[in-house]
Motif scaffolding. Structure first.
Motif, PDB file in Angstrom:
ATOM      1  N   VAL A  88       0.855  -1.184   0.000  1.00 12.89           N
ATOM      2  CA  VAL A  88       0.000   0.000   0.000  1.00 12.89           C
ATOM      3  C   VAL A  88       0.892   1.235   0.000  1.00 12.89           C
ATOM      4  CG1 VAL A  88      -1.832   1.241   1.195  1.00 12.89           C
ATOM      5  CG2 VAL A  88      -1.747  -1.260   1.306  1.00 12.89           C
ATOM      6  N   PHE A  89       0.800   2.018  -1.075  1.00 14.99           N
ATOM      7  CA  PHE A  89       1.574   3.245  -1.182  1.00 14.99           C
ATOM      8  C   PHE A  89       0.896   4.360  -0.388  1.00 14.99           C
ATOM      9  CE2 PHE A  89       2.605   0.787  -5.026  1.00 14.99           C
ATOM     10  CZ  PHE A  89       3.981   0.690  -4.848  1.00 14.99           C
ATOM     11  N   PRO A  90       1.592   5.469  -0.113  1.00 18.15           N
ATOM     12  CA  PRO A  90       0.981   6.560   0.641  1.00 18.15           C
ATOM     13  C   PRO A  90      -0.365   6.986   0.044  1.00 18.15           C
ATOM     14  CG  PRO A  90       3.325   6.946   0.391  1.00 18.15           C
ATOM     15  CD  PRO A  90       2.985   5.749  -0.460  1.00 18.15           C
ATOM     16  N   TRP A  97      -0.396  -2.573  -4.769  1.00 13.02           N
ATOM     17  CA  TRP A  97      -0.235  -3.850  -5.460  1.00 13.02           C
ATOM     18  C   TRP A  97      -0.891  -4.917  -4.604  1.00 13.02           C
ATOM     19  CZ3 TRP A  97       1.270  -4.857 -10.231  1.00 13.02           C
ATOM     20  CH2 TRP A  97       2.161  -3.997 -10.882  1.00 13.02           C
ATOM     21  N   GLU A  98      -1.685  -5.786  -5.201  1.00 18.78           N
ATOM     22  CA  GLU A  98      -2.260  -6.934  -4.515  1.00 18.78           C
ATOM     23  C   GLU A  98      -1.786  -8.181  -5.238  1.00 18.78           C
ATOM     24  OE1 GLU A  98      -6.504  -6.364  -4.420  1.00 18.78           O
ATOM     25  OE2 GLU A  98      -6.339  -4.617  -3.127  1.00 18.78           O
ATOM     26  N   PHE A  99      -1.286  -9.151  -4.468  1.00 14.67           N
ATOM     27  CA  PHE A  99      -0.750 -10.358  -5.087  1.00 14.67           C
ATOM     28  C   PHE A  99      -0.711 -11.498  -4.086  1.00 14.67           C
ATOM     29  CE2 PHE A  99       2.720  -7.979  -3.236  1.00 14.67           C
ATOM     30  CZ  PHE A  99       3.574  -8.919  -2.687  1.00 14.67           C
ATOM     31  N   VAL A 131      -3.662  -1.696  -8.272  1.00  7.42           N
ATOM     32  CA  VAL A 131      -4.981  -1.103  -8.006  1.00  7.42           C
ATOM     33  C   VAL A 131      -4.810   0.393  -7.862  1.00  7.42           C
ATOM     34  CG1 VAL A 131      -6.931  -1.072  -6.411  1.00  7.42           C
ATOM     35  CG2 VAL A 131      -5.703  -3.222  -6.834  1.00  7.42           C
ATOM     36  N   ILE A 132      -5.542   1.143  -8.672  1.00  8.12           N
ATOM     37  CA  ILE A 132      -5.507   2.597  -8.623  1.00  8.12           C
ATOM     38  C   ILE A 132      -6.875   3.061  -8.129  1.00  8.12           C
ATOM     39  CG2 ILE A 132      -5.175   4.734  -9.926  1.00  8.12           C
ATOM     40  CD1 ILE A 132      -2.692   2.965  -9.937  1.00  8.12           C
TER      41      ILE A 132
END
Length: 134
Positions: A88-90, A97-99, A131-132
């Motif tokens: 999870v980016f800021p 990214w989910e994986f 995911v955006i």
């Protein structure tokens, strides 16, 4: 506009892994298959795409033996099965990214005049999804 990485988190399942100083990125790559035949034109080989690979995600940071996320990483390594992960980016980036992956490495280190370190590696299994958020 570029954003700082501070606040980026890695979760194993829903549990954040604490003490991290570095999270390596998803490294997607693809194999190629040679489709060249005896009647190919121009003397050049031709190719088509083959299987894709999500690569590995490397983690490093400081050992925190009571951190639930680090304990979960070690437990996942010992179990050897596939787990759900999320980078999870800021919040201002609105991306993650989910994986699924398998923990393939778990190590600690101690050096004179340094903090006790923790490192781990996750092999991505299947397709990683960027995911955006809108």
């Amino acid at each position: 506009m570029a954003k700082r990485a501070v606040g980026t988190k890695l979760l194993i399942g829903t549990v954040p892994v604490g003490g991290l100083t570095s999270i390596g990125g998803i490294e997607k790559s693809a194999d190629t298959l040679d489709t060249t035949t005896l009647d190919s034109d121009g003397g050049y080989r031709t190719f088509t795409g083959g299987f894709k690979d999500g690569g590995e995600v490397s983690l490093s940071g400081y050992l925190e033996p009571d951190d639930a996320g680090q304990v979960a990483m070690d437990t996942a390594f010992e179990a050897g099965g596939t787990q759900a992960f999320k980078i999870v980016f800021p919040a201002e980036l609105g991306a993650s990214w989910e994986f699924n992956g398998v923990v393939t490495g778990f190590s600690t280190g101690a050096e004179l005049e340094e903090l006790v370190s923790f490192e781990s590696t996750i092999k991505v299994s299947g397709k990683p999804n960027l995911v955006i958020a809108p």
